[in-house]
Design a protein around this motif. Structure first.
Motif, PDB file in Angstrom:
ATOM      1  N   LYS A  15       0.855  -1.177   0.000  1.00  0.00           N
ATOM      2  CA  LYS A  15       0.000   0.000   0.000  1.00  0.00           C
ATOM      3  C   LYS A  15       0.894   1.232   0.000  1.00  0.00           C
ATOM      4  O   LYS A  15       1.862   1.316   0.757  1.00  0.00           O
ATOM      5  CB  LYS A  15      -0.905  -0.001   1.226  1.00  0.00           C
ATOM      6  CG  LYS A  15      -1.900   1.127   1.236  1.00  0.00           C
ATOM      7  CD  LYS A  15      -2.871   0.987   2.373  1.00  0.00           C
ATOM      8  CE  LYS A  15      -3.918   2.078   2.284  1.00  0.00           C
ATOM      9  NZ  LYS A  15      -4.953   1.910   3.282  1.00  0.00           N
ATOM     10  N   ILE A  16       0.568   2.222  -0.838  1.00  0.00           N
ATOM     11  CA  ILE A  16       1.372   3.437  -0.954  1.00  0.00           C
ATOM     12  C   ILE A  16       1.025   4.368   0.201  1.00  0.00           C
ATOM     13  O   ILE A  16      -0.132   4.772   0.357  1.00  0.00           O
ATOM     14  CB  ILE A  16       1.128   4.129  -2.307  1.00  0.00           C
ATOM     15  CG1 ILE A  16       1.506   3.195  -3.452  1.00  0.00           C
ATOM     16  CG2 ILE A  16       1.917   5.433  -2.378  1.00  0.00           C
ATOM     17  CD1 ILE A  16       1.140   3.705  -4.824  1.00  0.00           C
ATOM     18  N   LEU A  17       2.037   4.716   1.013  1.00  0.00           N
ATOM     19  CA  LEU A  17       1.842   5.627   2.133  1.00  0.00           C
ATOM     20  C   LEU A  17       2.050   7.081   1.707  1.00  0.00           C
ATOM     21  O   LEU A  17       1.291   7.961   2.107  1.00  0.00           O
ATOM     22  CB  LEU A  17       2.806   5.284   3.271  1.00  0.00           C
ATOM     23  CG  LEU A  17       2.675   3.889   3.858  1.00  0.00           C
ATOM     24  CD1 LEU A  17       3.748   3.660   4.915  1.00  0.00           C
ATOM     25  CD2 LEU A  17       1.298   3.688   4.452  1.00  0.00           C
ATOM     26  N   SER A  18       3.094   7.335   0.910  1.00  0.00           N
ATOM     27  CA  SER A  18       3.356   8.703   0.447  1.00  0.00           C
ATOM     28  C   SER A  18       4.111   8.671  -0.878  1.00  0.00           C
ATOM     29  O   SER A  18       4.845   7.728  -1.162  1.00  0.00           O
ATOM     30  CB  SER A  18       4.163   9.484   1.491  1.00  0.00           C
ATOM     31  OG  SER A  18       5.443   8.927   1.629  1.00  0.00           O
ATOM     32  N   ILE A  19       3.903   9.729  -1.653  1.00  0.00           N
ATOM     33  CA  ILE A  19       4.593   9.887  -2.935  1.00  0.00           C
ATOM     34  C   ILE A  19       5.152  11.301  -2.995  1.00  0.00           C
ATOM     35  O   ILE A  19       4.423  12.262  -2.722  1.00  0.00           O
ATOM     36  CB  ILE A  19       3.641   9.672  -4.130  1.00  0.00           C
ATOM     37  CG1 ILE A  19       3.081   8.263  -4.140  1.00  0.00           C
ATOM     38  CG2 ILE A  19       4.359   9.957  -5.439  1.00  0.00           C
ATOM     39  CD1 ILE A  19       2.075   8.017  -5.252  1.00  0.00           C
ATOM     40  N   ALA A  20       6.429  11.428  -3.346  1.00  0.00           N
ATOM     41  CA  ALA A  20       7.060  12.729  -3.552  1.00  0.00           C
ATOM     42  C   ALA A  20       7.663  12.735  -4.948  1.00  0.00           C
ATOM     43  O   ALA A  20       8.427  11.832  -5.299  1.00  0.00           O
ATOM     44  CB  ALA A  20       8.138  12.976  -2.507  1.00  0.00           C
ATOM     45  N   ILE A  21       7.326  13.736  -5.749  1.00  0.00           N
ATOM     46  CA  ILE A  21       7.820  13.819  -7.117  1.00  0.00           C
ATOM     47  C   ILE A  21       8.754  15.023  -7.218  1.00  0.00           C
ATOM     48  O   ILE A  21       8.370  16.139  -6.880  1.00  0.00           O
ATOM     49  CB  ILE A  21       6.663  13.940  -8.125  1.00  0.00           C
ATOM     50  CG1 ILE A  21       5.784  12.686  -8.042  1.00  0.00           C
ATOM     51  CG2 ILE A  21       7.197  14.127  -9.534  1.00  0.00           C
ATOM     52  CD1 ILE A  21       4.545  12.730  -8.897  1.00  0.00           C
ATOM     53  N   ARG A  47       9.541   9.304  -5.516  1.00  0.00           N
ATOM     54  CA  ARG A  47       9.958   8.532  -4.345  1.00  0.00           C
ATOM     55  C   ARG A  47       8.689   8.088  -3.631  1.00  0.00           C
ATOM     56  O   ARG A  47       7.877   8.923  -3.227  1.00  0.00           O
ATOM     57  CB  ARG A  47      10.814   9.366  -3.417  1.00  0.00           C
ATOM     58  CG  ARG A  47      11.183   8.644  -2.144  1.00  0.00           C
ATOM     59  CD  ARG A  47      11.893   9.556  -1.155  1.00  0.00           C
ATOM     60  NE  ARG A  47      11.987   8.947   0.139  1.00  0.00           N
ATOM     61  CZ  ARG A  47      12.963   8.145   0.540  1.00  0.00           C
ATOM     62  NH1 ARG A  47      13.936   7.865  -0.296  1.00  0.00           N
ATOM     63  NH2 ARG A  47      12.972   7.638   1.739  1.00  0.00           N
ATOM     64  N   MET A  48       8.531   6.765  -3.490  1.00  0.00           N
ATOM     65  CA  MET A  48       7.347   6.222  -2.838  1.00  0.00           C
ATOM     66  C   MET A  48       7.734   5.485  -1.573  1.00  0.00           C
ATOM     67  O   MET A  48       8.671   4.689  -1.577  1.00  0.00           O
ATOM     68  CB  MET A  48       6.614   5.254  -3.770  1.00  0.00           C
ATOM     69  CG  MET A  48       5.903   5.924  -4.901  1.00  0.00           C
ATOM     70  SD  MET A  48       4.829   4.801  -5.795  1.00  0.00           S
ATOM     71  CE  MET A  48       6.013   3.734  -6.567  1.00  0.00           C
ATOM     72  N   ASP A  49       7.006   5.763  -0.503  1.00  0.00           N
ATOM     73  CA  ASP A  49       7.124   4.997   0.732  1.00  0.00           C
ATOM     74  C   ASP A  49       5.918   4.073   0.788  1.00  0.00           C
ATOM     75  O   ASP A  49       4.774   4.535   0.722  1.00  0.00           O
ATOM     76  CB  ASP A  49       7.152   5.914   1.949  1.00  0.00           C
ATOM     77  CG  ASP A  49       8.409   6.769   1.987  1.00  0.00           C
ATOM     78  OD1 ASP A  49       9.481   6.252   1.627  1.00  0.00           O
ATOM     79  OD2 ASP A  49       8.313   7.951   2.365  1.00  0.00           O
ATOM     80  N   VAL A  50       6.179   2.765   0.883  1.00  0.00           N
ATOM     81  CA  VAL A  50       5.109   1.771   0.841  1.00  0.00           C
ATOM     82  C   VAL A  50       5.260   0.808   2.016  1.00  0.00           C
ATOM     83  O   VAL A  50       6.328   0.702   2.612  1.00  0.00           O
ATOM     84  CB  VAL A  50       5.114   0.994  -0.492  1.00  0.00           C
ATOM     85  CG1 VAL A  50       4.913   1.920  -1.676  1.00  0.00           C
ATOM     86  CG2 VAL A  50       6.402   0.202  -0.669  1.00  0.00           C
ATOM     87  N   VAL A  51       4.174   0.111   2.346  1.00  0.00           N
ATOM     88  CA  VAL A  51       4.204  -0.919   3.379  1.00  0.00           C
ATOM     89  C   VAL A  51       3.521  -2.167   2.818  1.00  0.00           C
ATOM     90  O   VAL A  51       2.485  -2.077   2.167  1.00  0.00           O
ATOM     91  CB  VAL A  51       3.537  -0.437   4.688  1.00  0.00           C
ATOM     92  CG1 VAL A  51       2.068  -0.162   4.497  1.00  0.00           C
ATOM     93  CG2 VAL A  51       3.748  -1.430   5.807  1.00  0.00           C
ATOM     94  N   GLY A  52       4.136  -3.329   3.044  1.00  0.00           N
ATOM     95  CA  GLY A  52       3.603  -4.595   2.537  1.00  0.00           C
ATOM     96  C   GLY A  52       2.277  -4.949   3.189  1.00  0.00           C
ATOM     97  O   GLY A  52       2.125  -4.804   4.401  1.00  0.00           O
ATOM     98  N   ILE A  53       1.318  -5.405   2.399  1.00  0.00           N
ATOM     99  CA  ILE A  53      -0.002  -5.773   2.922  1.00  0.00           C
ATOM    100  C   ILE A  53       0.112  -6.998   3.810  1.00  0.00           C
ATOM    101  O   ILE A  53      -0.478  -7.055   4.883  1.00  0.00           O
ATOM    102  CB  ILE A  53      -0.974  -6.077   1.762  1.00  0.00           C
ATOM    103  CG1 ILE A  53      -1.186  -4.859   0.893  1.00  0.00           C
ATOM    104  CG2 ILE A  53      -2.312  -6.575   2.304  1.00  0.00           C
ATOM    105  CD1 ILE A  53      -1.999  -5.150  -0.351  1.00  0.00           C
ATOM    106  N   PHE A  54       0.881  -7.992   3.382  1.00  0.00           N
ATOM    107  CA  PHE A  54       0.937  -9.262   4.090  1.00  0.00           C
ATOM    108  C   PHE A  54       2.094  -9.368   5.079  1.00  0.00           C
ATOM    109  O   PHE A  54       1.972 -10.025   6.096  1.00  0.00           O
ATOM    110  CB  PHE A  54       1.004 -10.417   3.090  1.00  0.00           C
ATOM    111  CG  PHE A  54      -0.197 -10.470   2.195  1.00  0.00           C
ATOM    112  CD1 PHE A  54      -1.430 -10.868   2.682  1.00  0.00           C
ATOM    113  CD2 PHE A  54      -0.107 -10.088   0.876  1.00  0.00           C
ATOM    114  CE1 PHE A  54      -2.551 -10.898   1.871  1.00  0.00           C
ATOM    115  CE2 PHE A  54      -1.221 -10.119   0.048  1.00  0.00           C
ATOM    116  CZ  PHE A  54      -2.444 -10.514   0.553  1.00  0.00           C
TER     117      PHE A  54
END
Length: 128
Positions: free
Chosen positions: A24-30, A42-49
């Motif tokens: 799931k995408i937590l934040s996006i910086a372009i 730059r994307m900060d993401v966290v795994g669903i599982f």
């Protein structure tokens, strides 16, 4: 199942595949494009599982995969320790999931619970 799209079209709260894990995408910086380069995302993401946080940096025009995340309902068939046997409410497929002891204590055989399915992985969608 997954679909392909451009990095620039992704938004916060949506899903993306990183290291073969739906996240799931937590934040996006372009960033702005440089003198000789393209704009970077730059994307900060966290795994669903797995719950692991990851950061990825790629050009905005790069292609990436987005997972098809399904929210379904299953009936609890049996509970044996931390192993829960479930049956999908629509397709009647039987499957087994490992859950924590706290979640197993809350479950009752015969009740319906929500779960998430994506890229051949499944997880109960209840608060722990």
């Amino acid at each position: 199942m997954k679909e392909q799209t451009e990095i620039g079209k992704l938004k916060e709260g949506r899903y993306v595949v990183v290291d073969d894990e739906p996240c799931k995408i937590l934040s996006i910086a372009i960033s702005k494009p440089g003198k000789h380069g393209a704009a970077k995302s730059r994307m900060d993401v966290v795994g669903i599982f797995d719950g692991v946080k990851r950061s990825i940096v790629q050009p905005v025009t790069a292609k990436t995969y987005i997972p098809v995340v399904e929210r379904c309902i299953a009936q609890v068939i049996s509970i044996a320790g931390t192993s829960v046997q479930l049956m999908d409410a629509k397709t009647f497929d039987m499957f087994e999931l490992q859950v924590s002891e706290d979640v197993a204590a809350k479950l009752v055989a015969g009740t319906e619970v929500p779960y998430i399915a994506s890229l051949n992985k499944k997880k109960l969608d209840i608060d722990e």
